[in-house]
Design an enzyme around this catalytic site. Structure first.
Site, PDB file in Angstrom:
ATOM      1  N   TYR A 260       0.824  -1.379   0.084  1.00  0.00           N
ATOM      2  CA  TYR A 260       0.055   0.008   0.067  1.00  0.00           C
ATOM      3  C   TYR A 260       0.907   1.329   0.009  1.00  0.00           C
ATOM      4  O   TYR A 260       0.611   2.184  -0.995  1.00  0.00           O
ATOM      5  CB  TYR A 260      -0.950   0.023   1.129  1.00  0.00           C
ATOM      6  CG  TYR A 260      -1.699   1.189   1.344  1.00  0.00           C
ATOM      7  CD1 TYR A 260      -2.920   1.510   0.543  1.00  0.00           C
ATOM      8  CD2 TYR A 260      -1.049   2.194   2.156  1.00  0.00           C
ATOM      9  CE1 TYR A 260      -3.558   2.596   0.674  1.00  0.00           C
ATOM     10  CE2 TYR A 260      -2.105   3.658   2.129  1.00  0.00           C
ATOM     11  CZ  TYR A 260      -3.214   3.726   1.763  1.00  0.00           C
ATOM     12  OH  TYR A 260      -4.013   4.846   1.675  1.00  0.00           O
ATOM     13  N   ASP A 295      -8.380  -3.606  -1.127  1.00  0.00           N
ATOM     14  CA  ASP A 295      -9.800  -2.778  -1.380  1.00  0.00           C
ATOM     15  C   ASP A 295      -9.200  -1.527  -2.262  1.00  0.00           C
ATOM     16  O   ASP A 295      -9.999  -0.910  -3.045  1.00  0.00           O
ATOM     17  CB  ASP A 295     -10.479  -2.518  -0.219  1.00  0.00           C
ATOM     18  CG  ASP A 295      -9.584  -1.790   0.955  1.00  0.00           C
ATOM     19  OD1 ASP A 295      -9.861  -0.382   1.075  1.00  0.00           O
ATOM     20  OD2 ASP A 295      -8.985  -2.357   1.572  1.00  0.00           O
ATOM     21  N   LYS A 367     -11.523  -9.095   5.662  1.00  0.00           N
ATOM     22  CA  LYS A 367     -11.881  -7.862   6.018  1.00  0.00           C
ATOM     23  C   LYS A 367     -12.659  -7.172   4.602  1.00  0.00           C
ATOM     24  O   LYS A 367     -11.933  -7.228   3.707  1.00  0.00           O
ATOM     25  CB  LYS A 367     -10.764  -6.858   6.270  1.00  0.00           C
ATOM     26  CG  LYS A 367     -11.406  -5.214   6.533  1.00  0.00           C
ATOM     27  CD  LYS A 367     -10.269  -4.384   6.837  1.00  0.00           C
ATOM     28  CE  LYS A 367     -10.800  -2.980   7.097  1.00  0.00           C
ATOM     29  NZ  LYS A 367      -9.820  -1.872   7.315  1.00  0.00           N
TER      30      LYS A 367
END
Length: 532
Positions: A260, A295, A367
């Site tokens: 990320y 995500d 998640k």
């Protein structure tokens, strides 16, 4: 719900590719440490606080070690040697260095310094193990929410106001409170000190803020009769330090992704890969569940076209996690409900994606993230989108459910917005509780075909990444359509090649016996570095 018919051999091939990809990165990075790993090590050994200019003492000591050409040996052995020679605590040594009254040097008795470093490290490991045991005792005594756990965010910028909102959210039904970090903190190469009351879009991650929120959630947990989990952001240039602080203060979850920071914050990939190994090792030892960030890919790339990139990244994140000692139950692999709401059969494709992830990672604490990209000012439609998201979550047995907000596109949610969002989720979770056990997927139907197609694309992508290397894949923008290079981004100057006698006591204490190859690789890498 019955399982989708997927090719297990295909899943195994994809996972094997991911394993080789992760191992290659680990082997390439093992000969190096970073300034942040060494600062985290100092924090774990007892160095904290700031100097008269509010510069954190771990930063001051690491900068001093760099100036003395000592950091490549490891901060732990230098600090422990100074403690042995002076009879001072770690904190007093750090303060003396900061004041300029002590110049550090390589210990005269290396064996004694290593022994002292081991003893200090064992003490903090005992504390962290005690925090882990306390969490388990509280869950056993109070119980916990049923999955999917409802995950809510607070982000006022003021830790004291965050506490008020977190208490309210827990009383309304939240199982997990995530304290969003102040915008840009991931790019700070230091950790602020003390309780903070000013932040932009969130609240600074500091050890005192962790302590205050942990105490508040423990108190409200007693009131509501269930353990309330606390989450923060273990990412950015200070990833290992935040992991260390979270372990000491008993956080329960950490956003901790392997890529990320590289992709979305332009942090140097070498720095990130080294830091994530150490931070995940600390999280693993502390019993913390990590949350990965796949995500986010779907906010820059199309959720339908890029679905396979999510699965590929999850498989890579899983293998990085294993190398750092994390168990499947600590892997909060992330994905999201982000397909354009006007796409025909979009709900079927969302269901296919979620069920695919559930089956590929049957033991992971998944998640699931709500719709955000296509949320608008139409709060009524947004509430419906969130309801459909809630439905997919309960049908596919997700574990961590970030509660969708109907006002997502308008403002930072108010307490009343959270209340309505929780009521929506609880209604869907309750009324559809056992629906998954009552219905079956049509063999060869649209949902199954979609899942099979995404799996095939992910396998092909991982084979391609294995051939070119992960750095090459990131350079080509294969994740989130964003390109980064090994020497680009922020923080490369903090990557340090280890000397042949580099020493850090924590891998030997924190890594479980199931991953001895990582301990051996770290040790051999340091030995090989002297001949590089």
């Amino acid at each position: 719900m019955t399982q989708l018919h997927l090719d297990q051999a295909q899943i195994d091939r994809a996972r094997d590719s991911a394993k080789r990809i992760a191992r290659q990165v680990f082997d390439e990075m093992a000969p190096f440490t970073t300034t942040t790993v060494e600062r985290a090590t100092l924090r774990l050994l007892g160095v904290d606080g700031v100097d008269e200019n509010d510069i954190p003492l771990p930063n001051r000591v690491v900068s001093h070690l760099q100036a003395q050409n000592l950091l490549q040996h490891g901060a732990a052995i230098i600090l422990a040697g100074a403690m042995q020679e002076t009879g001072w605590s770690a904190q007093r040594v750090a303060q003396a260095v900061s004041c300029g009254t002590l110049t550090l040097s390589y210990p005269k008795n290396e064996a004694a310094a290593r022994h002292a470093a081991d003893a200090c490290a064992a003490t903090v490991c005992q504390h962290i193990a005690g925090q882990r045991a306390h969490r388990n005792d509280q869950i056993k005594t109070l119980g916990e929410g049923k999955t999917p756990w409802l995950y809510l965010i607070v982000a006022t910028g003021n830790i004291h106001e965050d506490v008020v909102q977190a208490r309210a959210a827990a009383e309304q039904g939240a199982d997990i409170i995530a304290v969003i970090r102040s915008t840009g903190q991931s790019l700070l190469d230091y950790v602020p000190f003390g309780a903070t009351t000013e932040g932009f879009g969130g609240t600074y991650a500091t050890q005192e803020n962790f302590r205050l929120m942990r105490a508040a959630l423990d108190e409200v947990g007693q009131k509501v009769g269930r353990y309330i989990r606390l989450t923060n952001y273990c990412s950015g240039l200070c990833m290992p330090e935040i992991a260390a602080m979270g372990a000491v203060e008993r956080l329960d979850m950490m956003l901790n992704d392997s890529m990320y920071g590289i992709i979305f914050r332009d942090i140097n990939m070498q720095r990130t890969f080294i830091d994530q190994f150490f931070s995940r090792m600390v999280n693993a030892y502390a019993g913390i569940i990590i949350n990965t960030g796949e995500d986010n890919y779907l906010t820059t790339a199309d959720a339908f076209d890029a679905a396979h990139t999510v699965l590929a990244s999850q498989l890579i994140n899983e293998q990085f996690a294993i190398l750092s000692g994390l168990s499947p139950k600590q892997m909060g692999l992330g994905h999201a409900f982000e397909i354009h709401p006007e796409l025909e059969n979009g709900f079927l494709w969302e269901l296919a994606h979620a069920q695919l992830v559930r089956q590929v990672f049957p033991d992971a604490t998944l998640k699931y993230m709500p719709p955000t990209k296509y949320m608008t000012g139409n709060i009524f439609k947004g509430h419906v989108q969130d309801a459909l998201f809630n439905m997919v979550s309960v049908l596919t047995q997700q574990n961590i459910h970030l509660t969708g907000m109907m006002t997502e596109a308008i403002h930072t949610p108010f307490i009343q917005d959270r209340f309505l969002a929780i009521q929506n989720a609880k209604y869907v979770f309750g009324t559809m509780k056992d629906l998954h056990a009552e219905i079956e997927f049509k063999r060869g139907g649209k949902i199954e075909q979609r899942a099979q197609a995404v799996l095939a694309e992910a396998e092909a992508m991982l084979a391609q990444i294995e051939a070119m290397g992960l750095a090459g894949a990131i350079g080509k923008g294969m994740f989130a359509e964003i390109s980064r290079t090994p020497t680009g981004g922020k923080g490369l100057d903090g990557v340090i090649q280890k000397a042949g006698n580099y020493y850090n006591p924590f891998p030997h204490l924190m890594l479980p016996e199931t991953v001895p190859q990582r301990r051996d690789a770290l040790a051999s890498a340091a030995q090989e570095a002297q001949y590089a």
